[in-house]
Design a protein around this motif. Structure first.
Motif, PDB file in Angstrom:
ATOM      1  N   UNK A  56     -51.648 -13.943  -8.636  1.00  0.00           N
ATOM      2  CA  UNK A  56     -52.267 -12.953  -9.534  1.00  0.00           C
ATOM      3  C   UNK A  56     -52.736 -11.738  -8.738  1.00  0.00           C
ATOM      4  N   UNK A  57     -53.305 -11.992  -7.562  1.00  0.00           N
ATOM      5  CA  UNK A  57     -53.739 -10.896  -6.685  1.00  0.00           C
ATOM      6  C   UNK A  57     -52.523 -10.058  -6.289  1.00  0.00           C
ATOM      7  N   UNK A  58     -51.423 -10.706  -5.957  1.00  0.00           N
ATOM      8  CA  UNK A  58     -50.202  -9.997  -5.575  1.00  0.00           C
ATOM      9  C   UNK A  58     -49.695  -9.147  -6.751  1.00  0.00           C
ATOM     10  N   UNK A  59     -49.699  -9.707  -7.948  1.00  0.00           N
ATOM     11  CA  UNK A  59     -49.250  -8.960  -9.126  1.00  0.00           C
ATOM     12  C   UNK A  59     -50.153  -7.758  -9.412  1.00  0.00           C
ATOM     13  N   UNK A  95     -41.020 -11.207  -7.764  1.00  0.00           N
ATOM     14  CA  UNK A  95     -41.212 -10.729  -9.136  1.00  0.00           C
ATOM     15  C   UNK A  95     -40.514 -11.661 -10.119  1.00  0.00           C
ATOM     16  N   UNK A  96     -39.280 -12.029  -9.808  1.00  0.00           N
ATOM     17  CA  UNK A  96     -38.500 -12.910 -10.687  1.00  0.00           C
ATOM     18  C   UNK A  96     -39.208 -14.262 -10.854  1.00  0.00           C
ATOM     19  N   UNK A  97     -39.737 -14.799  -9.768  1.00  0.00           N
ATOM     20  CA  UNK A  97     -40.429 -16.094  -9.812  1.00  0.00           C
ATOM     21  C   UNK A  97     -41.699 -16.018 -10.651  1.00  0.00           C
ATOM     22  N   UNK A  98     -42.452 -14.934 -10.503  1.00  0.00           N
ATOM     23  CA  UNK A  98     -43.746 -14.836 -11.174  1.00  0.00           C
ATOM     24  C   UNK A  98     -43.672 -14.452 -12.647  1.00  0.00           C
TER      25      UNK A  98
END
Length: 159
Positions: A56-59, A95-98
């Motif tokens: 979530x932090x990465x997003x 991105x695809x994974x999340x």
């Protein structure tokens, strides 16, 4: 003025068909009744709540980066991956994974979300301003893409 704007949006929502409502529903919460206060709150993405905090932090960092670069027409993966300290391939996979989307699709979604925020905030943005925020140099292409995504003309939302 705010009351008039909300009535205007209510009238538009009432005219939508079922298919339009489905496409439109992702952003309706922005328009009615208020704008999200926290600009980097990714809850609007409607992600699985089981996503780890680190992801979530990465997003949030990724969304923040897109927001800071939004007025630029071209957002290249090379630039984004460099700022995010990873290779283009790693960025794509992350991105695809999340979120189950390609980075290009997520960037588009974030940019359209920014457009909705500006419309809902009654920011007096022109159609040209909104198109630029969404990454379009051509207003006609922006209007077409907006209509394809949400089933409504962006000009109907401008009051």
């Amino acid at each position: 003025r705010l009351m008039e704007k909300q009535e205007h949006f209510s009238a538009i929502l009432d005219r939508l068909g079922e298919e339009q409502r489905k496409r439109f529903s992702q952003e309706v919460s922005l328009v009615m009744p208020f704008v999200h206060e926290k600009k980097n709150d990714i809850s609007w993405l409607k992600l699985d709540t089981k996503i780890p905090v680190s992801d979530r932090v990465w997003l949030r960092k990724f969304e923040s980066l897109i927001r800071s670069q939004a007025p630029k027409f071209e957002l290249h993966l090379k630039l984004l991956s460099s700022v995010m300290a990873m290779t283009e391939r790693q960025l794509y996979r992350q991105v695809k994974r999340l979120v189950g989307l390609s980075p290009k699709a997520l960037i588009s979604r974030i940019r359209f979300h920014i457009v909705w925020e500006n419309i809902a905030a009654d920011s007096d943005c022109t159609l040209t301003d909104l198109a630029r925020l969404a990454g379009f140099a051509n207003i006609k292409k922006f209007r077409t893409s907006f209509h394809e995504n949400f089933g409504i003309e962006v000009t109907e939302l401008l009051y």
